[in-house]
Structure formats: structure tokens, C-alpha cells
Design a protein around this motif. Structure first.
Motif, short mmCIF file in Angstrom:
data_model
loop_
_atom_site.label_atom_id
_atom_site.label_comp_id
_atom_site.label_asym_id
_atom_site.label_seq_id
_atom_site.Cartn_x
_atom_site.Cartn_y
_atom_site.Cartn_z
N THR A 173 -7.59 6.97 -2.62
CA THR A 173 -6.34 6.89 -3.16
C THR A 173 -6.30 6.79 -4.40
N GLN B 281 -13.22 6.15 5.11
CA GLN B 281 -12.50 5.71 3.73
C GLN B 281 -11.68 6.82 3.15
N SER C 123 -10.86 -5.20 -6.14
CA SER C 123 -10.75 -4.35 -5.10
C SER C 123 -11.36 -4.96 -3.89
N GLY D 223 -7.90 -3.21 1.65
CA GLY D 223 -6.49 -2.60 1.18
C GLY D 223 -5.59 -3.65 1.09
N ASN E 44 -7.63 2.89 3.02
CA ASN E 44 -7.09 3.36 1.56
C ASN E 44 -8.03 2.85 0.57
N SER F 107 0.76 -1.28 0.14
CA SER F 107 -0.09 -0.10 -0.09
C SER F 107 0.91 1.19 0.09
N SER G 240 -3.25 -2.69 -6.06
CA SER G 240 -3.97 -2.04 -6.90
C SER G 240 -3.58 -1.99 -8.46
#
Length: 450
Positions: free
Chosen positions: A439, A436, A387, A391, A282, A157, A395
């Protein structure tokens, strides 16, 4: 010129054809220079007078107003990453050990760690350059300065860095600091928490009713306070800031607990209290951009667009950033992309996140294989971003192939069975819950040319 003429006894004779005194003469140049000097002095005085008003102050004057409130402008901060470092048991990764992302940005380890028997330890790394640099994909980093026995790095992250605090952002923080002088108010708690070193965002709300209530996607206990905090901070410092401003007898909410001792010197044995607050999760925001195709579109269009979105997302353009509990509009990013050039002709620009998923399911990831055990809603499909709200999922993870209960994802990783979401960026706006922190990662951008 009239004043100059009077000073010389009214006998200046070199004139223009219309009878006015000529500026091209020595006396004309003297009058012009004096006028410029007087005008500049007036401009400087006007700047000074405007600088006394916080609504218009900037630069040195704004810094001075800030110091009245014991505030200094926030310096630029680097992007920080949580990195899973793999290798042999017992290998020490020293402070200053370096990794590099695919764009050439170098990050240095900020906390020493020793690889345990499991073969992996997660350590913090900070970019050696300050400013808003997008968090790389999980597989978008590599070891830059080798250490024997240190074999792999994976980005878990990250938090995007920032530029020097803008005029608008500094003034907003000054206003919040005024509220921090109070006690027993949400504004006072917010202003005090935002002043804690390492805190980049915070959200404060309370439930004054005698029954639990769900607010912004989070259930708050009866007669309780809720504080959500984002950034890289010391939890105890945040808890102490909350304790100094909260009303007595008010309950807490959150996933982080710290024991705070009352600092009042009246106590021979100071009482201690357990203070709870929420550490923000995130939540990645996904982007889908469709541009009109033409010969003018450069080969690095995707990279340029990622940079334009990053600039807007980090507030580098106007100091306004997406925050906890905020509503994010796709239109916020139009102008930054359009400013890249005449080739950037936007047909559509849409966004998405886990709060507006296409599908919700329970699954696990091993390597590049996503195994689905159940589907709660919607349908899983190739091309969806994957997703979660913890987190853990890297990504930029997308489904590239598969069907039924077995799918192939773009990024190899290990994620235990949990609730996951398939996200298609097809919204004009998304709203963050109050736990939340939105990001941005360059890996979460899809570009289509038509």
C-alpha cells in the motif's frame, strides 16, 4: 486523379507545369475528397478487424469481447478508509456522515454505527470521488459534517481507489476468466476469486507435498491450498468462490474461516464445509527521494512527488500495480517523478518495507511515546519509519527524538506491545510475501534536496 480523368472521358486539361492534373481544380478537389473518404473507410475497417483480436481490441470492441465471457469493464472505485470514530456512548454515526482529509477530499460513512461504552467505533468511509487517492495519515483527517457527541476521527487503514479499468488490465482479467471456467486448478480458483465483487487482488498457490513448506514467507500445511485476498469484500462470497473450484480433499490455510454449504441439488441435506483463506495484510511501502537542489524546485515539490508516486503505485499511468507476492522496483517510479519537470533531477530514489527492516524490536505506543521492551536486531535511530505486519501502526509514523527504551514518534496513537520494525527506505527493490498487499500513503515519502 487518373480515375476522375477517365470518368470524364480523358479530357481534363487543367494541369501543373509538369503535366500532372492540378489538385487545385474542381476535379482535383473531387479526387482529393474521394481519396480521403476511401482512406477513412479503410482505416475504420482496419480498426474493426484489429478489434476482433483480443490482443489489440480496445474501447467498445474490447467491451464486446468481454461480454462473450460475461465480463464488464471495472468501474472506477473510491479510496476507502477504516476510521476510528470517538465520542459519547450511544451517539449514532449515520450512513453518509462525512469526514475530510488534509487535501480536501471528502469521505462518507458507508455503514451506520453506534459509539459503544469504550468511546470508539471503527467504521468504513468511502471517498465521494472515485479514483486513486492516497490513504491519509492517521491524524490527517477531520470531521467535515459535525454530529453532536462525535468528537474525533483517526484513520486506521485504507485501500486506494482505482480509475476505470485500463485496456491492458481488462484483457488480463479476461484471460484469467478463461481459466476460471476450469476446476481443480490454481488458475481457475484465482480467476473465480478475482471476479468476486470488492476483490482488488488475489494470490493462489498450493503445497502438493506431504509435509509443511514455507513459500513466500508463509508456511503452508501438507497437501493444502493457499488463497490470499485483498480488498473490501464479503468473506462468505470469497469462500464460496474457492469451494466451487478447489480439488476435493485438499486442506486449507489462512486466517479467515467461513462455512460453505454444498449447492449441489442432489443432496436432501447438503453437507457443509469450513473454507479458510488469508485476508491480505496491508504493508506500507516507504520512499526516500533525493533531488538536486535548485531555484527551479517548487515549494510544493513534496506534494507533487507524492502525487506522481501515487499515480504509478495505483496503475493510473499504465494499469500495472504492485500486487500480493510481487517484487517492487524503485526504478518503476523514476519516470513519473522525472515527468514533473526539469526541476525533478533525481539523484537517488529508494524504497523499503518491513520485509527489509533496519531494526526489529518489541514495543508499544501511547500518545507520542514509543516504549521499547527489547531489541531483536539492528539499532533504533531517529528518522526511522515505524511499521508492523498487522497494520496497526499508523502510516507515516517516524521517530523524531529519544534514546534507549523511550522514543518520541511523529503521530500520536495507541498500540499495544507487539513486534515492530524500524524501516529506512534504502533498497532498490523489495519483495512482498504472499500474505501481503503493498500500500501507499503520502505520509511515507521523504524528500531531500542536495
Amino acid at each position: 486523379m487518373a480515375d476522375i480523368n477517365s470518368a470524364f472521358g480523358g479530357n481534363l486539361t487543367q494541369t501543373n507545369s509538369d503535366g500532372t492534373l492540378a489538385l487545385t481544380t474542381p476535379q482535383g478537389q473531387l479526387a482529393t475528397s474521394d481519396t480521403a473518404i476511401i482512406g477513412d473507410a479503410n482505416d475504420q475497417f482496419l480498426y474493426l478487424a484489429n478489434g476482433v483480436d483480443p490482443a489489440y481490441a480496445s474501447g467498445r470492441m474490447q467491451d464486446g469481447i468481454g461480454r462473450i465471457y460475461f465480463l464488464t469493464r471495472l468501474a472506477a472505485q473510491p479510496t476507502t478508509l477504516q476510521v476510528a470514530c470517538g465520542g459519547l456512548q450511544g451517539v449514532v454515526i449515520l450512513v453518509g456522515s462525512q469526514i475530510q482529509d488534509s487535501s480536501g477530499n471528502v469521505y462518507a460513512c458507508t455503514t451506520q454505527g453506534t459509539i459503544p461504552v469504550s468511546g470508539t467505533i471503527t467504521l468504513p468511509f468511502a471517498c465521494v470521488s472515485t479514483g486513486p487517492i492516497a490513504v491519509p495519515a492517521s491524524n490527517g483527517i477531520s470531521i467535515y459534517r459535525a454530529i453532536s457527541g462525535w468528537d474525533t476521527v483517526t484513520c486506521v487503514s485504507g485501500v486506494i481507489g482505482r480509475n476505470v479499468e485500463t485496456r491492458a488490465a481488462f484483457e488480463l482479467r479476461r484471460q484469467q476468466s478463461v481459466a476460471a471456467n476450469a476446476v481443480n486448478t490454481n488458475d481457475a480458483i484465482l480467476g473465480t476469486v478475482l471476479a468476486v465483487s470488492g476483490v482488488v487482488d488475489a494470490y493462489v498457490i498450493d503445497n502438493y507435498s506431504s509435509a509443511p513448506e514455507t513459500i513466500g514467507g508463509v508456511t503452508l500445511g501438507a497437501n493444502s491450498l493457499y488463497v490470499c485476498v485483498a480488498g473490501s469484500f464479503t468473506p462468505l462470497t470469497v469462500a464460496q468462490a474457492i469451494f466451487t473450484k478447489k480439488p476435493p480433499g485438499c486442506a486449507y490455510n489462512g486466517n479467515t474461516s467461513e462455512t460453505v454449504t454444498d449447492p449441489n441439488p442432489i443432496y436432501s441435506t447438503p453437507p457443509s464445509y469450513t473454507v479458510k483463506f488469508q485476508t491480505a495484510v496491508n504493508i506500507p511501502i516507504f520512499f526516500a527521494i533525493t533531488l538536486k537542489n535548485s531555484a527551479m524546485v517548487p515549494s510544493n515539490a513534496l506534494t507533487l512527488i507524492q502525487g506522481a508516486i501515487d499515480e504509478a503505485f495505483s496503475g493510473a499511468d499504465d494499469g500495472i500495480v504492485p500486487r500480493i507476492g510481487s517484487e517492487i522496483f524503485a526504478s518503476r517510479f523514476y519516470s513519473n517523478i522525472a515527468s514533473l519537470g526539469s526541476w525533478a533531477q533525481i539523484i537517488t530514489l529508494q524504497i523499503g518495507c518491513v520485509n527489509v527492516p533496519t531494526t526489529q524490536f518489541t514495543g508499544s505506543i501511547s500518545g507520542n511515546t514509543l516504549t521499547v521492551s527489547s531489541v531483536a536486531s539492528g539499532a533504533i535511530a531517529i528518522g526511522q519509519f515505524i511499521s508492523d505486519t498487522t497494520g496497526i501502526v499508523a502510516s507515516g509514523t517516524q521517530i523524531t527524538a529519544g534514546s534507549g527504551t523511550s522514543w518520541t514518534v511523529s503521530i500520536a496513537q495507541t498500540v499495544a506491545s507487539e513486534t515492530m520494525y524500524g524501516v529506512v527506505p534504502n533498497q532498490n527493490d523489495v519483495t512482498m510475501n504472499i500474505n501481503q498487499e503493498p500500500t501507499f500513503s503520502a505520509a511515507n515519502v521523504i524528500l531531500t534536496l542536495v
